[in-house]
Design a protein around this motif. Structure first.
Motif, PDB file in Angstrom:
ATOM      1  N   LEU A  69       0.837  -1.214   0.000  1.00  0.00           N
ATOM      2  CA  LEU A  69       0.000   0.000   0.000  1.00  0.00           C
ATOM      3  C   LEU A  69       0.865   1.254   0.000  1.00  0.00           C
ATOM      4  O   LEU A  69       0.561   2.229  -0.688  1.00  0.00           O
ATOM      5  N   ARG A  70       1.951   1.235   0.782  1.00  0.00           N
ATOM      6  CA  ARG A  70       2.835   2.405   0.809  1.00  0.00           C
ATOM      7  C   ARG A  70       3.457   2.659  -0.556  1.00  0.00           C
ATOM      8  O   ARG A  70       3.737   3.780  -0.924  1.00  0.00           O
ATOM      9  N   MET A  71       3.655   1.586  -1.344  1.00  0.00           N
ATOM     10  CA  MET A  71       4.238   1.712  -2.687  1.00  0.00           C
ATOM     11  C   MET A  71       3.158   1.999  -3.735  1.00  0.00           C
ATOM     12  O   MET A  71       3.455   2.115  -4.911  1.00  0.00           O
ATOM     13  N   GLY A  72       1.892   2.034  -3.300  1.00  0.00           N
ATOM     14  CA  GLY A  72       0.805   2.293  -4.242  1.00  0.00           C
ATOM     15  C   GLY A  72       0.406   1.071  -5.053  1.00  0.00           C
ATOM     16  O   GLY A  72      -0.255   1.199  -6.079  1.00  0.00           O
ATOM     17  N   VAL A  73       0.820  -0.110  -4.612  1.00  0.00           N
ATOM     18  CA  VAL A  73       0.487  -1.351  -5.324  1.00  0.00           C
ATOM     19  C   VAL A  73      -0.850  -1.867  -4.799  1.00  0.00           C
ATOM     20  O   VAL A  73      -1.039  -1.995  -3.590  1.00  0.00           O
ATOM     21  N   THR A  74      -1.790  -2.158  -5.685  1.00  0.00           N
ATOM     22  CA  THR A  74      -3.104  -2.653  -5.254  1.00  0.00           C
ATOM     23  C   THR A  74      -3.419  -4.027  -5.827  1.00  0.00           C
ATOM     24  O   THR A  74      -4.494  -4.565  -5.580  1.00  0.00           O
ATOM     25  N   SER A  75      -2.492  -4.604  -6.578  1.00  0.00           N
ATOM     26  CA  SER A  75      -2.720  -5.918  -7.177  1.00  0.00           C
ATOM     27  C   SER A  75      -1.378  -6.627  -7.310  1.00  0.00           C
ATOM     28  O   SER A  75      -0.364  -5.995  -7.631  1.00  0.00           O
ATOM     29  N   MET A  76      -1.373  -7.937  -7.038  1.00  0.00           N
ATOM     30  CA  MET A  76      -0.117  -8.683  -7.168  1.00  0.00           C
ATOM     31  C   MET A  76      -0.411 -10.173  -7.273  1.00  0.00           C
ATOM     32  O   MET A  76      -1.399 -10.660  -6.701  1.00  0.00           O
TER      33      MET A  76
END
Ligand SMILES: [Zn+2]
Length: 126
Positions: A69-76
């Motif tokens: 979330l801190r990196m702005g990633v919402t899917s992995m």
């Protein structure tokens, strides 16, 4: 009173097997605090270890998701998450919504598919 005490059945310590001295609570199970502590430590040790492992896995998952979330990633993808130490079996709750599986790890929610997570975000629960 002496008569009543004599009629009490002799009780034996659950830890060491020694007779428990009369006096104190009539339902005493241990001859001493040391025996009581020793008994409980042994019997709850495995439970404590399991709870510690589950909490550690939940904390690790939360750390991984927070980092994303801190990196702005919402899917992995799940393999990429696994490389980061994420274990999808450890969640705090889940629900089925419109054919989707929404999982939560404390305050973080995401949708889970067989191959990935998506729509990762915070969900403040008060
Ligand atoms: Zn004892």
């Amino acid at each position: 009173m002496g008569y009543l005490l004599e009629k009490q059945p002799l009780r034996y310590c659950l830890e060491c097997g020694e007779p428990i001295a009369y006096g104190g609570r009539p339902d005493r199970k241990f001859c001493s605090c040391g025996c009581r502590n020793s008994y409980h430590n042994k019997n709850y040790r495995e439970e404590r270890i399991i709870k510690h492992r589950i909490n550690a896995a939940l904390n690790k998952n939360h750390d991984v998701l927070s980092r994303l979330l801190r990196m702005g990633v919402t899917s992995m993808s799940l393999p990429d998450l696994a490389q980061m130490g994420f274990v999808p079996e450890y969640i705090t709750s889940f629900s089925r919504k419109g054919g989707r599986t929404e999982c939560r790890c404390y305050d973080i929610k995401y949708y889970l598919t067989p191959t990935r997570i998506f729509s990762l975000g915070r969900n403040i629960i008060l």
